[in-house]
Enzyme design. Structure first.
Site, PDB file in Angstrom:
ATOM      1  N   CYS A 100      -7.175   9.824  15.211  1.00  0.00           N
ATOM      2  CA  CYS A 100      -8.028   8.749  14.711  1.00  0.00           C
ATOM      3  C   CYS A 100      -7.325   7.401  14.652  1.00  0.00           C
ATOM      4  O   CYS A 100      -7.971   6.370  14.504  1.00  0.00           O
ATOM      5  CB  CYS A 100      -8.526   9.099  13.306  1.00  0.00           C
ATOM      6  SG  CYS A 100      -7.208   9.189  12.052  1.00  0.00           S
ATOM      7  N   ARG A 143     -17.291  10.426   8.395  1.00  0.00           N
ATOM      8  CA  ARG A 143     -16.679  10.727   9.673  1.00  0.00           C
ATOM      9  C   ARG A 143     -17.759  10.720  10.768  1.00  0.00           C
ATOM     10  O   ARG A 143     -18.929  10.945  10.499  1.00  0.00           O
ATOM     11  CB  ARG A 143     -15.984  12.104   9.657  1.00  0.00           C
ATOM     12  CG  ARG A 143     -14.725  12.162   8.803  1.00  0.00           C
ATOM     13  CD  ARG A 143     -13.635  11.267   9.361  1.00  0.00           C
ATOM     14  NE  ARG A 143     -12.377  11.365   8.653  1.00  0.00           N
ATOM     15  CZ  ARG A 143     -12.021  10.593   7.618  1.00  0.00           C
ATOM     16  NH1 ARG A 143     -12.861   9.687   7.155  1.00  0.00           N
ATOM     17  NH2 ARG A 143     -10.840  10.732   7.051  1.00  0.00           N
ATOM     18  N   ARG A 165     -16.410  10.711   2.248  1.00  0.00           N
ATOM     19  CA  ARG A 165     -15.506  10.802   3.395  1.00  0.00           C
ATOM     20  C   ARG A 165     -16.332  10.721   4.668  1.00  0.00           C
ATOM     21  O   ARG A 165     -16.667  11.733   5.288  1.00  0.00           O
ATOM     22  CB  ARG A 165     -14.723  12.128   3.349  1.00  0.00           C
ATOM     23  CG  ARG A 165     -13.686  12.311   4.450  1.00  0.00           C
ATOM     24  CD  ARG A 165     -13.096  13.713   4.390  1.00  0.00           C
ATOM     25  NE  ARG A 165     -12.145  13.935   5.456  1.00  0.00           N
ATOM     26  CZ  ARG A 165     -10.867  13.584   5.421  1.00  0.00           C
ATOM     27  NH1 ARG A 165     -10.404  12.992   4.350  1.00  0.00           N
ATOM     28  NH2 ARG A 165     -10.057  13.817   6.426  1.00  0.00           N
ATOM     29  N   GLU A 216     -14.760  15.178  16.464  1.00  0.00           N
ATOM     30  CA  GLU A 216     -14.775  14.504  15.160  1.00  0.00           C
ATOM     31  C   GLU A 216     -13.770  13.371  15.169  1.00  0.00           C
ATOM     32  O   GLU A 216     -12.694  13.482  15.774  1.00  0.00           O
ATOM     33  CB  GLU A 216     -14.447  15.513  14.052  1.00  0.00           C
ATOM     34  CG  GLU A 216     -14.427  14.952  12.643  1.00  0.00           C
ATOM     35  CD  GLU A 216     -13.033  14.582  12.146  1.00  0.00           C
ATOM     36  OE1 GLU A 216     -12.910  14.156  10.983  1.00  0.00           O
ATOM     37  OE2 GLU A 216     -12.063  14.722  12.927  1.00  0.00           O
TER      38      GLU A 216
END
Length: 495
Positions: free
Chosen positions: A151, A237, A235, A191
């Site tokens: 990420c 994502r 959170r 993801e």
């Protein structure tokens, strides 16, 4: 009086209204407001009109039939998957729950490799390391490609170079190399951090590359947080799902994309409530998780200031540097802070802090001396109360000690677990002490099963969990994605 009561009764039942709101219809039909909005925007509710940005639905409107798939049963098809950038195995847990068998995992971080091997009966030397060193031909046939690819190229914590990053950004193209070498792949589950969706160029590259390989993919980035499903953690994502065009259910997928309503994940949506944060806590926690004495002293000091000044809602962060302690002339304070060159928002911030100090100067001067606040590190000289009036007792809050200071939040959900150590603090009612949440409690926030074992120090475990994926979200997305395939798909041929 009777007439008034009758009018009230009529209004309560809305007999006189021609239209209902999205929320009202959702409650009547037993679906989410999000789903009703989708039905309106796609023209599937006759007579629905949009006024002032809000949908209005005829009170006699009927719930569209056959517009939504029924909830699927737990997937029992046997399939195989590979786990790229595997971390400690969040994808692995979800896919195994859905009937999958992992035939290859790759992870470069040695601490994560140790934890992964501890839980999945895999020898450490059987886990591939650097994905760049993996030849696609060395991977046996498989059905599902899972990847929480790095990420940092997209994260706010990094330089946000995206695919221009010549190292980590290019790892997406390594995923494509593996796809190119395996025409049997049926599904893709990716993801990444929320920021990936902020730049259209990143999303456009992903869309173009995967669609050129004959995959139907999600029409737009799917942005989800555990808090959307009643799990007390914020959170966000991005999730990217793909299904091989040749195996899709043509009755559901018709125009090249997977639409969010095709997945029907809204049936799992659940709002977090005040107090839900306590649901993940354990009893009889070791004293080793108690916060340092100075940290607890500073939390109590700021709480004393909050209570004694009776300020109630603090609508701005308190910074001692902006109080101007010992400075009588406000202009002198502004000069020392470089006030004139500040943006307007920061000037307003300074003004409010100064006004607060002058309103409570006698108490604050004494408070500063008693707690030696001038000589504390900078993060102890800053305080944020983000609870409004919903909470009055600091022992009923969630606290973080960050570079921006001591931050106090409502007990609805925890801030996002992150890879850097920034562990949330709670009040332990048994110990009557503030303590950090434990690694096991952090694992509960990520929905790791109770038998999951960790290797390494607590600091390493917090970091591993901060880099991991939420298992429950992946179970939901995986099940929904697989249900978009033809009924006779399975992974038996790949063994």
């Amino acid at each position: 009086m009777i007439f008034t009561d009758k009018i009230f009764f009529i209004q309560e039942n809305r007999w006189f209204m021609k239209y209902k709101t999205v929320t009202e219809v959702a409650e009547i039909w037993g679906v989410s407001a999000t789903w009703v909005t989708i039905l309106c925007s796609t023209g599937r509710i006759s007579g629905a009109v949009k006024k002032n940005g809000r949908w209005r639905i005829p009170e006699n409107a009927q719930k569209p039939q056959g517009s939504r798939r029924q909830p699927t049963k737990r997937c029992t098809a046997r399939f195989t998957f590979i786990d790229l950038f595997a971390g400690i195995g969040g994808f692995h847990q979800a896919m195994r729950y859905l009937g999958g068998k992992c035939i290859m995992a790759a992870e470069i971080n040695e601490a994560c490799v140790e934890t992964y091997a501890l839980n999945f009966k895999t020898k450490e030397d059987e886990i591939r390391r650097d994905v760049n060193d993996i030849a696609p031909s060395s991977i046996e046939s498989f059905d599902v490609l899972c990847a929480g690819f790095p990420c940092q190229p997209f994260s706010k914590a990094g330089k946000q170079k995206g695919f221009k990053d010549k190292t980590r950004g290019n790892l997406f193209y390594k995923i494509l190399d593996i796809i190119d070498g395996h025409s049997e792949i049926k599904f893709i589950i990716l993801e990444n951090v929320r920021n990936l969706a902020d730049k259209s160029e990143n999303w456009d590259i992903i869309c173009k590359e995967l669609m050129q390989r004959n995959f139907y993919i999600t029409e737009a980035p799917i942005i989800l947080s555990p808090s959307d499903f009643g799990i007390p953690q914020i959170r966000e994502r991005v999730y990217i799902l793909g299904i091989r065009k040749s195996i899709r259910n043509e009755k559901i997928l018709t125009n090249g994309y997977i639409h969010i309503e095709d997945l029907a994940i809204d049936r799992y949506f659940k709002k977090c409530k005040m107090g839900d944060a306590w649901s993940i806590l354990e009893d009889n926690v070791s004293d080793s998780y108690n916060i340092p004495e100075e940290q607890e002293l500073m939390i109590n000091a700021w709480d004393e200031l909050r209570r004694e000044t009776r300020i109630g809602v603090i609508g701005f962060p308190l910074w001692i540097s902006c109080f101007g302690v010992g400075i009588d002339n406000t202009d002198d304070l502004k000069i020392s802070l470089g006030y004139e060159s500040m943006p307007d928002w920061k000037k307003n911030f300074v003004n409010r802090n100064r006004e607060f100090y002058l309103s409570h100067r006698a108490f604050i001067d004494n408070w500063m001396e008693r707690y030696d606040m001038k000589n504390r590190i900078k993060l102890f000289q800053k305080f944020e109360w983000n609870c409004g009036t919903d909470v009055t007792d600091i022992h009923n809050t969630i606290i973080q000690v960050r570079q921006s200071g001591i931050r106090v939040k409502r007990p609805t959900y925890y801030p996002s677990l992150v890879a850097i150590v920034n562990t949330p603090i709670v009040w332990d009612r048994i110990k009557e002490r503030f303590r950090y949440i434990t690694p096991r409690e952090a694992a509960n926030l990520q929905n790791f099963h109770a038998r999951f074992k960790f290797a390494g120090t607590d600091k390493e475990i917090y970091r591993q969990l901060g880099n991991s994926v939420n298992v429950r979200i992946l179970k939901i997305l995986g099940e929904s994605l697989f249900s978009l395939a033809q009924e006779d798909w399975d992974g038996e041929e790949n063994g």
